[in-house]
Design an enzyme around this catalytic site. Structure first.
Site, PDB file in Angstrom:
ATOM      1  N   TYR A 158     -12.936 -18.899   4.560  1.00 23.01           N
ATOM      2  CA  TYR A 158     -12.155 -19.216   3.364  1.00 23.01           C
ATOM      3  C   TYR A 158     -12.840 -20.309   2.546  1.00 23.01           C
ATOM      4  CZ  TYR A 158      -7.990 -19.655   0.465  1.00 23.01           C
ATOM      5  OH  TYR A 158      -7.112 -19.651  -0.596  1.00 23.01           O
ATOM      6  N   LYS A 196     -14.174 -19.918  -1.297  1.00 22.13           N
ATOM      7  CA  LYS A 196     -13.592 -20.680  -2.396  1.00 22.13           C
ATOM      8  C   LYS A 196     -14.558 -21.709  -2.970  1.00 22.13           C
ATOM      9  CE  LYS A 196      -9.632 -18.583  -2.615  1.00 22.13           C
ATOM     10  NZ  LYS A 196      -9.261 -17.794  -3.814  1.00 22.13           N
TER      11      LYS A 196
END
Length: 236
Positions: free
Chosen positions: A148, A152
């Site tokens: 993640y 991001k």
């Protein structure tokens, strides 16, 4: 010089991940504000008869290209894009299957890139806008969140470079939200879910921030916007 206080009309807004979570909140906000949402998601059945909707897996570039082309043809163009589709797979790097880890990158980062690339010719015709959705984990790293964070951090870097590259041709905003009260956490093991007392934002509040960016006057840009609950413990 007199500054206009009238929001820019929203027009036709393509939203990935628009069937749930933040994407759905943005779609509803666009509708309520008089805009035209167009939903791209794996399951768009909830939007039938309410909005233009195309099924697509955003990690598949060809599916994205077909979906964006279909939306543009049906609506006669695209004025803005919001890339809200996102997934997560938590765990230590060695414990998360490689294909699952790579799918997070495929959806969150490459899905963002593919959507923007496919929509770019339509956006440039109208000096449109892009709102990419990063995360507070694009600004800080946590253990057992390598996929993640990588995705991001990538969205943030991509968006900054895109803003520089397309300056004067379209607007680019990166939204950086902290955790929200959505189903995003539902498929996680219990140890990776927010605690009962976690500070989570209402996605409707975050959606209003998206509309703020989309409705800036011409030549005025919100480049990055962090939105979090008042008592968010991870900020700054």
């Amino acid at each position: 010089m007199t500054l206009s206080t009238t929001p820019t009309p929203l027009g036709r807004v393509l939203i990935t991940g628009g069937s749930s979570g933040l994407g759905a909140a943005v779609a509803h906000a666009v509708l309520e504000a008089g805009g035209t949402p167009a939903i791209v998601d794996l399951d768009v059945s909830a939007w039938h008869d309410r909005a233009v909707a195309q099924e697509a897996d955003v990690s598949d570039r060809l599916q994205v290209e077909r979906a964006v082309a279909a939306v543009a043809e049906e609506l006669g163009g695209i004025d803005a894009v919001v890339t809200a589709a996102g997934i997560d797979r938590c765990g230590r790097l060695e414990d998360v299957a490689a294909d699952e880890w790579e799918r997070v990158i495929g959806v969150n980062l490459l899905g963002t890139v593919s959507t923007v690339r496919a929509a770019l010719p339509h956006l440039e015709r109208v000096h449109g806008r892009v709102v990419t959705i990063a995360s507070s984990l694009a600004l800080r790293a946590l253990p057992e969140a390598t996929a993640y964070c990588a995705s991001k951090f990538g969205v943030l870097g991509f968006s900054r470079a895109l803003a520089a590259e397309t300056s004067g041709r379209l607007g680019v905003t990166t939204l950086i939200p902290a955790g929200m009260q959505t189903s995003f956490f539902d498929d996680r093991p219990q140890q990776y879910r927010p605690a009962a007392d976690a500070q989570l934002n209402d996605p409707a509040n975050v959606a209003r921030a998206v509309l703020f960016a989309l409705q800036q006057p011409p030549r005025s840009e919100v480049r990055e916007l962090v939105i979090a609950p008042e008592d968010e413990p991870s900020w700054p």
